[in-house]
Design an enzyme around this catalytic site. Structure first.
Site, PDB file in Angstrom:
ATOM      1  NE  ARG A   1      35.111  37.479  35.090  1.00 56.67           N
ATOM      2  CZ  ARG A   1      35.973  38.230  35.751  1.00 56.67           C
ATOM      3  NH1 ARG A   1      36.157  39.474  35.409  1.00 56.67           N
ATOM      4  NH2 ARG A   1      36.667  37.730  36.756  1.00 56.67           N
TER       5      ARG A   1
ATOM      6  CD  GLU B   1      40.153  40.614  48.125  1.00 58.91           C
ATOM      7  OE1 GLU B   1      39.399  41.094  47.259  1.00 58.91           O
ATOM      8  OE2 GLU B   1      40.194  39.399  48.364  1.00 58.91           O
TER       9      GLU B   1
END
Length: 170
Positions: free
Chosen positions: A58, A95
Site C-alpha cells: 500500500r 506483534e
C-alpha cells in the site's frame, strides 16, 4: 477538501475489536486521491529529498505518484524473493511474528536523503524497519510521510528521531 470524509470505518476487521480505517473510498475518487498526493508532495517540495521509498504494497499507492510529482527516483522495499538483483535485508519483529524487507544494493546512493512513504501509520513497526533498511543501505532518512496516522497506537513514538508527517490524524 476534507480527506477524512473519504476514510471509511469498518468495525471488527480483520478481527473483533478492531476499527479498520479503509482508504479505498479515497483511492476510488480521482480528485481526492490526487489532492492527497499533491498535499503530501507539497510538504516535501522544498526539503532535501533525493529519492522516495516505500514498503509494499500500500505504500506504493502514494510513493509512486509522489515520486513522479517531485521528479525523484522511486525505491521499492519488498518482501524476500521479490527483487531480482542482490539485496540488503532487514528482519524485524511484529506483534504476530517476524517479517523482512529488502532493497537492491544499488538502489540507494551513499548519503542519499530518502523520503519513506506509507498509507497508514499504526504501530510504526514496518516504517521503523524501513528506516533501518535505508540506513543499512547507506542512505539517510529525510522523513516519513503518511496519508493517515492512528494516533492512539502511538506509532510516532516508535519513530522517535525521524521527522514524521501525516495528512490525517485519527
Amino acid at each position: 477538501m476534507d480527506l477524512r470524509s473519504y476514510i471509511r470505518d469498518v468495525p471488527d476487521f480483520p478481527k473483533p475489536g478492531i476499527l479498520f480505517k479503509d482508504i479505498t473510498p479515497l483511492l476510488a475518487d480521482p480528485s481526492a486521491y490526487a489532492y492527497a498526493v499533491a498535499k503530501l508532495a507539497a510538504h516535501y517540495a522544498t526539503r532535501p529529498v533525493d529519492a522516495i521509498a516505500a514498503a509494499e504494497a500500500r505504500g506504493f499507492l502514494f510513493a509512486a505518484p509522489m515520486a513522479l510529482e517531485l521528479r525523484k527516483p522511486l525505491i521499492p522495499l519488498r518482501k524476500p524473493g521479490k527483487l531480482p538483483f542482490q539485496t540488503h535485508s532487514y528482519k524485524y519483529d511484529l506483534e504476530y511474528g517476524s517479517a523482512e524487507l529488502q532493497v537492491h544494493i544499488d538502489a540507494i546512493a551513499p548519503h542519499a536523503q530518502v523520503l519513506l512513504v506509507d498509507d497508514v501509520l499504526a504501530t510504526g513497526g514496518t516504517m521503523a524497519a524501513a528506516c533501518k533498511l535505508v540506513e543499512q543501505a547507506g542512505g539517510k532518512v529525510a522523513g516519513c510521510a503518511f496519508l493517515l496516522e492512528l494516533t492512539h497506537l502511538q506509532g510516532r513514538e516508535r519513530l522517535a528521531g525521524y521527522d514524521c508527517f501525516s495528512l490525517i490524524q485519527c
